[in-house]
Design a protein around this motif. Sequence first.
Motif, PDB file in Angstrom:
ATOM      1  N   ALA A 264       4.403  -6.279  11.840  1.00 16.68           N
ATOM      2  CA  ALA A 264       3.568  -5.380  12.096  1.00 16.68           C
ATOM      3  C   ALA A 264       2.514  -5.580  13.313  1.00 16.68           C
ATOM      4  N   PRO A 265       2.436  -4.951  14.168  1.00 16.41           N
ATOM      5  CA  PRO A 265       1.502  -5.045  15.387  1.00 16.41           C
ATOM      6  C   PRO A 265       0.212  -5.633  15.053  1.00 16.41           C
ATOM      7  N   PHE A 266      -0.432  -5.044  13.916  1.00 13.09           N
ATOM      8  CA  PHE A 266      -1.825  -5.445  13.337  1.00 13.09           C
ATOM      9  C   PHE A 266      -1.786  -6.474  12.527  1.00 13.09           C
ATOM     10  N   GLY A 267      -0.724  -7.177  12.338  1.00 15.46           N
ATOM     11  CA  GLY A 267      -0.737  -8.508  11.339  1.00 15.46           C
ATOM     12  C   GLY A 267      -0.297  -8.235  10.008  1.00 15.46           C
ATOM     13  N   ASN A 268      -0.501  -9.244   9.176  1.00 15.85           N
ATOM     14  CA  ASN A 268       0.232  -9.267   7.715  1.00 15.85           C
ATOM     15  C   ASN A 268      -1.017 -10.129   7.082  1.00 15.85           C
ATOM     16  N   ALA A 269      -1.808  -9.440   6.547  1.00 14.10           N
ATOM     17  CA  ALA A 269      -2.961  -9.946   5.481  1.00 14.10           C
ATOM     18  C   ALA A 269      -3.083  -9.444   4.369  1.00 14.10           C
ATOM     19  N   LYS A 270      -4.241  -9.820   3.546  1.00 17.76           N
ATOM     20  CA  LYS A 270      -4.578  -9.442   2.273  1.00 17.76           C
ATOM     21  C   LYS A 270      -5.393  -8.493   2.604  1.00 17.76           C
ATOM     22  N   ALA A 271      -5.533  -7.590   1.539  1.00 25.16           N
ATOM     23  CA  ALA A 271      -6.653  -6.579   1.280  1.00 25.16           C
ATOM     24  C   ALA A 271      -7.785  -7.140   0.992  1.00 25.16           C
ATOM     25  N   ARG A 272      -8.803  -6.894   1.161  1.00 22.39           N
ATOM     26  CA  ARG A 272     -10.139  -7.263   0.638  1.00 22.39           C
ATOM     27  C   ARG A 272     -10.749  -6.510  -0.420  1.00 22.39           C
ATOM     28  N   ALA A 273     -11.060  -7.116  -1.536  1.00 20.35           N
ATOM     29  CA  ALA A 273     -11.733  -6.538  -2.749  1.00 20.35           C
ATOM     30  C   ALA A 273     -13.119  -6.590  -2.382  1.00 20.35           C
ATOM     31  N   VAL A 274     -13.698  -7.635  -1.405  1.00 20.09           N
ATOM     32  CA  VAL A 274     -15.240  -7.695  -1.139  1.00 20.09           C
ATOM     33  C   VAL A 274     -15.399  -7.462   0.162  1.00 20.09           C
TER      34      VAL A 274
END
Lengths: 934, 203
Positions: free
Chosen positions: A735-745
């Motif tokens: 994915a061009p925008f990276g592969n991260a975690k969603a942030r709950a905070v």
Amino acid sequence: MTMDRRGFLRGSGLAVGGLAAVSMMSKTVQKAEAGNAWQVGEVTRRKSVCTHCAVGCTVEAEVQNGVWTRQAPAWDSPINMGTHCCKGAAVRESTNGERRAKYPMELVGGKWERRTWDEAINKIGDEMLKIRKESGPDSVYWLGSAKHNNEQAYLFRKFAAYWGTNNVDHQARICHSTTVAGVANTWGYGAMTNSFNDMHNSKAILMVGANPTEAHPVAMRHVFKATEENGAKLIVCDPRFTRTAAKAHEHVRLRPGTDVALIWGILWHIFENGWEDTNYIQTRVWGMDQIRTEVAKWDPKTTEDVTGVTGEQLARVAKTLADNKPGTIVWCMGGTQHTTGNNNTRAYCVLQLALGNIGVSGGGANIFRGHDNVQGATDLGVLSHTLPGYYGLSTGAWKHWSRVWGEDYNWLKGQFANQKEMEAIGIPVSRWFDGVLEDPKNMENQPNPIRAMVFWGHAPNSQTRLPDMRKAMMKLDMLVIVDPYPTVSAVLSDRTDNVWVLPATTQFETYGSVTNSNRSLQWREKVVDPVFESLPDHTIMAKFAKKLGFAKELFRNIEVSSADEPKIEDITAEFNRGMWTIGYTGQSPERIKAHMANQKTFDRTTLQAVGGPVDGEYYGMPWPSWGTPEMKHPGTPNLYDMSKPVSKGGLTFRARFGVERNGQNLLAEGVYSKDSEIKDGYPEFTMQMLMDLGWDGDLTADERKAIDAVAGPKTNWKTDLSGGIQRVAIKHECAPFGNAKARAVVWTFPDPVPIHREPLYTPRRDLVAKYPTYPDRTFYRLPTLYESIQKVDYSKDFPIILTSGRLVEYEGGGDETRSNPWLAELQQEMFAEINPRDANDNGISEGAWIWLNSPTGAKVKVKALVTERVKPGVVFMPFHFGGWYEGEDLRSKYPPGADPYVLGESSNTAQTYGYDSVTQMQETKVTLCNITAA
Amino acid sequence: MARAKFLLDSARCIECNACVTACKNENGVPWGINRRRVVTIRDGKPGETSVSVACMHCSDAPCMAVCPADVFYQTEDGIVLHSKDLCIGCGYCFYACPFGAPQFPKATNFGSRGKMDKCTFCAGGPAENNSEEEYEKYGRNRIAEGKLPLCAEMCSTSALLAGDGDVIADVYRQRVVARGFGSGAWGWNTAYNKPTSEFSSKP
């Protein structure tokens, strides 16, 4: 017999004010003769898209001799499959109706006088240039619209930039701004993640503050498919027993303004029973531990005290959600329009993350947008805080768009008062009148008040605090209305001069692309030529640009006809070249048109074409459709769905918030989208990253040249105008925008962990100390009040909660729909829903006139509808009415023959102060009132 | 020839009124005349239910039985139509109709109420098919065009079905099996319980 809502329907049309004026149409202006089937002339079929809500129903028009004679069911549309609600089934009236604004008009000495377009543009333009000279460009406010098509929306934002102001906005501010901010800051993009059709795969549907039977009726055919064929459980959380609740398995009646408490109350049971998806949270979510700490406070007893919902019911809801996965959540204005709106939307996201429901078919956050193109107008940046594509207003953002526009950045900067104001967030539409009334000493980056206001497709009565808006309208130098209808703006104030009405066409008299709620782009064909003397929005913009002196620059890449009409396809192509952030780059006019022409080839659940010329693509190429059109990305049907490769519509969570926080990894842990060559989390792509991976060799010479021209190795996936970085990343299935975690905070927001705060006007004074609102502060250029309002106790004199919402027959401020006789006949009077207990306690009888009084001193005169739909202590009013003010009928103030069939009090006359702490969304769902017999 | 019927699945009717405006749009029905309307019972309470009501084109239509001017006739498909040329506006049909379908342009207790108007199943009336005269008096003749009533075709949730009685009954039955409950096919017993009359009187 109890009366229902339509019990107000009168037997005869003769009783309805204004109907007798049907034939008062000016003799000098004739629209094309309304058609009969026997008119000679071949029947031509044209496809358009309904101009009411964002479901995006295809409208099939039959045209004879240039007149729209019939509507046919649009069977081929995979979204509405031939069907409509009452508004969609009545859109033909838009171009055949009598009540349109017919020619340019100026209010002179309290009388509407006809003007030519040239006279109008010249006079208005001269006044604007004078204001600009005296007070600077920020003293003219450009209020755009979700009724623009994509091309007009983009052009409008660009136009404001060329005029030199960020005082530009549209109704997304008062619709889903808290959604966009809350959701984008949680996982990357702020839009509906899945689609109406994908709900077919849901096993549970949780609706919070959403009433699709009235606001998005055609969405209900998809909901019913899930409940009837998939056994999905439908849970509706709403203070009212809505028509949607009537179809639900469970109705959760919460106290207005307690959404966070409710969601945490549900999550309490989920955590307590270990029903959360621990593996999902571990690999794809950051910050859930902090959420746990807050949720622990919301035990059943505390939750019931605050929300009014029993622990027993919420335990059942929690178990239903845990046992029926995947489940989706749907929310609308009931969740967003609060001082704590951004907290609500993030709480909804966190619930779905805890259940592991995001990024899966049948799950997702199915946020139903309101206006037909509110998604597109938001994406294309008709907003005071960003340029198109959510690029923001930083120097880098301006330089990016200057490159796309072929503009000299320094010349553009010279159009603004200065660089500081160029990069300062403008005044939001929810507060434009404060920009007129507030002492400039108290404002930031706004040296002078707003002196001219342009309402370009906006209903003022959809906004709270109408008494203050009236005051501001009186103080303006000039008020300009550009709209197919005169709207309430034309009559609300007591102005007698310098009010203009410029007749714009509806979208049925022009063409272009439109983005529905599930991010699909559809193409409207022009059904008929503009009626009366109306002109399409983009033509009016071109006329103004010419007058104001920047037409040559504005249309550098866009062909403009001798009649001042810019070519729509050239505008689409221009934004295709700049909208890299959200993948509005692959949907060329040719591709969108091909989808419309081949609608029948798309599967009605997956939305994927099966065979045919666009085989494998998703309907409308739901954004992101990455890269250039030549790359043929199929669109992304469900955001963050890692079960598909990125090249086939798969996606990860966006790496938008850095790579670590307090020493903790923010990137995904060991999970990635299908076939990704990087088998772990990764940051967003830059040229440097391609070089580090050894993938830069995949770039073509032209791409490399374009990248070098921007910022060399520092060029990223958002600023590379060649699309090369995106192409190469996707070649390796990343994915061009990276592969991260969603942030709950969201550590950048006033409440990083969403918390409950009592409404500014709350009847529960006992809870204010424990759940206080925010301190007052200044943002979006304006001082914004919280605690100084909440500290005053109005609850003794105004003990009843006032909330508001929609009716199926009308849309928005209702000027268009109340001018449509087929719709107006169905809903002829403004009313308030009152519980029998409150009615009896206040001596009010069914169908009687009442006064509803606001703590501000404002009052509205409406009919009483006594019903158990609301519980004791809560009154509901629909917000679509206008043309009455505090008991006074303003019909005589409309331009002759252009008054809507139905007028009534605006609920927003009684609605009070209150704005979201991140976006300045207005509070319309909780305030206080009292009711007395009139 | 198939028997034309309406079927309303109240479990799906959300009172969106698409049927009402589609009818107005297609047939040019004026303000105050409601060939089709949506009625809601238990409004605002648990069990709230809506039904879309129009002329059901009954098998043994009471309106036909009581009309003193004999304006009604039933087509081979079972569609009940009437002649506005013959109608005397007495209102008997309105009193006889179990669905409240007949509409009149004038509201009066005595004397003529004007020519009765009602749902034609989008089948026009006794004038040349798809002629201007037929449209002005009765609305579109979609049946002659090989199309079904627009109210049902545009129904947002496909709660309202129109067409060959056997076909729509089958659609409804499949739905009931899938979801595990029925909604009673509102009005069917009243409208269609009696055997279809073989008598078809064309004026």
